[in-house]
Design an enzyme around this catalytic site. Sequence first.
Site, PDB file in Angstrom:
ATOM      1  N   ASP A 176      54.500  63.146  79.011  1.00  0.00           N
ATOM      2  CA  ASP A 176      54.324  61.671  78.706  1.00  0.00           C
ATOM      3  C   ASP A 176      53.179  61.256  77.538  1.00  0.00           C
ATOM      4  O   ASP A 176      53.276  60.269  76.687  1.00  0.00           O
ATOM      5  CB  ASP A 176      54.135  60.650  79.701  1.00  0.00           C
ATOM      6  CG  ASP A 176      52.685  60.926  80.557  1.00  0.00           C
ATOM      7  OD1 ASP A 176      52.520  61.969  80.721  1.00  0.00           O
ATOM      8  OD2 ASP A 176      52.368  60.074  80.759  1.00  0.00           O
ATOM      9  N   THR A 215      44.502  65.137  82.612  1.00  0.00           N
ATOM     10  CA  THR A 215      44.596  64.308  81.415  1.00  0.00           C
ATOM     11  C   THR A 215      43.564  63.733  81.234  1.00  0.00           C
ATOM     12  O   THR A 215      42.690  63.545  81.985  1.00  0.00           O
ATOM     13  CB  THR A 215      45.722  63.463  81.455  1.00  0.00           C
ATOM     14  OG1 THR A 215      46.984  64.101  81.763  1.00  0.00           O
ATOM     15  CG2 THR A 215      46.243  62.525  80.173  1.00  0.00           C
TER      16      THR A 215
END
Lengths: 347, 347
Positions: free
Chosen positions: A242, A211
């Site tokens: 998320d 990420t």
Amino acid sequence: MKFLSLIFLGFVFNSVLAQSGVQQNRIRPVLVIHGGAGTILKKNMSPEKEKAYMQGLEDALRKGYAILEGGGSSLDAVEAVVKELEDNPLFNAGKGAVFTNEGKIELDAAIMNGKNLAAGAVAGITTVKNPITAARAVMEKSEHVMMIGKGAEKFAEQQGLTIVDPSYFYTEERWKSLQKIKRDDSLKMDTDKKNKTGLKQSENKDHKYGTVGAVALDKQGNLAAATSTGGMTNKKFGRVGDVPIIGAGTYANNTTCAISCTGWGEFFIRLVMAKSISDMMEFGKMSLQNAANEMVMKRLPSMQGDGGLIAVDKNGNIAMPFCTEGMYRGFIDKNGKMEIKIYKELY
Amino acid sequence: MKFLSLIFLGFVFNSVLAQSGVQQNRIRPVLVIHGGAGTILKKNMSPEKEKAYMQGLEDALRKGYAILEGGGSSLDAVEAVVKELEDNPLFNAGKGAVFTNEGKIELDAAIMNGKNLAAGAVAGITTVKNPITAARAVMEKSEHVMMIGKGAEKFAEQQGLTIVDPSYFYTEERWKSLQKIKRDDSLKMDTDKKNKTGLKQSENKDHKYGTVGAVALDKQGNLAAATSTGGMTNKKFGRVGDVPIIGAGTYANNTTCAISCTGWGEFFIRLVMAKSISDMMEFGKMSLQNAANEMVMKRLPSMQGDGGLIAVDKNGNIAMPFCTEGMYRGFIDKNGKMEIKIYKELY
């Protein structure tokens, strides 16, 4: 009398100037960035690869910090950083993102403005060159916060964002990762049947948790956060992690802090990770460091999850906890000091 | 001596029984449900329509409460309630959901188990008869928390859930609402150009905020929450609201409370509504009622958002604040008392 009045006026004017000057000088910008957490071990890293990662992080840091130093907004800075990391094939976002089980690349991103709690997020998009820019367009050019799939792509196109053929995101390394994980998974299933121990998933984990993200405090005292990802290698069924969930992987609030997460997304969603830290500060009067440690070093591992995050609070304090082997990370703090790190540090 | 021992054993055995009996009796189940908040005014409601809504809420309440009374889990109860309301065309979820700008029906749902913070969510699905059941399957049958679009539908199909043709969800009333809103919107744009006041959006709002949800406390002391929606009439670009966002529209945590929201989803996402209330309780030691009021009656309207929510805490206390004209809502409290309401009450 007129002379005295002028002196008095001059005094008032000067003290107002001085006060506003002090006010402006007091807030020194801060930028913190990450390029993912995971099983990142020095022994598995070649010097060339390490250097490339360090350089990628430094380039992104300098680009974002230049905006902050020039008086630009934290929002502009975090978007610029994430865009830079999306364009860098080393990181799992934009070009060089990981592949889904179907051999596609589905991207998620979110951005949040701590000044007014404005937020934008996209999930499952395949054609927008810079997903973070799409997230910002959702925030600023629509009345919505979250758009997904084809609809989000259509919106991005209408907004004049750069659209690419999905093949643009392809890198050979990620393709090989998918093939390896698929082989390992089928091998693991065979092994599980035999002895129930399974394979070590270290290499998978490394890629699973990729990420990129940035958080910043600007000279106006505004906080912002941005995160972007290709998700988990081999993800199925339109899985969303998320990153595009406001409050989980991405959150900013001038009252408390700005946070961008990286890790096993499912646990970050269930813990509503970023908002929990903000709320520990707002309602529990905890420090950023204590709140972040409580969530990342205690609650997250106690659920068998792992990962890390970067955070900056409204006073420019930085936290970068992670419970994995490593996290690509860097910052320029309120004293202008730059640091870039990859591995765990032993205290 | 043998006789005395037996008496003693009997005493111990009885007191253990009594204790466990007390324990079991102490937790009386609670169920709270909603069918959406919005500009719901008595003057706009026919007696027949009002009766139909009341009956729909009562049927759902009784169905869910029967599960709780029988010792079933809060998770089973909230799923059963939401399924019932999804099947009822009066409510904006499942059959009778609102239409997107493109004339499609895209459904979102989420469920959360307060016992272990397990959660499941789906967004933008068009073929699964009961989206809440798909959300539960994501939670229990996959390693993921959130799935979107075609991928989520494929997963639901693989899990053997009931798949329907998208036309199943169609109702004439919702189709007319879409046409009316489209007419109003173009009229509003004309009016805006002339006098900048715009049209009153009361009827639109009514439909815009439709959602169904349930929260429950079971005899084992476990909390659960479930929410399902068709989103906003005339929504565009794959817009997703707060419902499937864990921590925003749906949240449950045995430490604090279970919450299901209904309202202008964008504001609920930006406020991370449900988790904020839970955190005010956990870290700020506030009561459920005070925390819910702070968020729904103060922070939400201060951002120009509106809506409401239902909540139950671990002690069985209920809160149902809303800052709209009305909210379809009902509960059976810890004393077994049932109440069903639609309009605002003046205190």
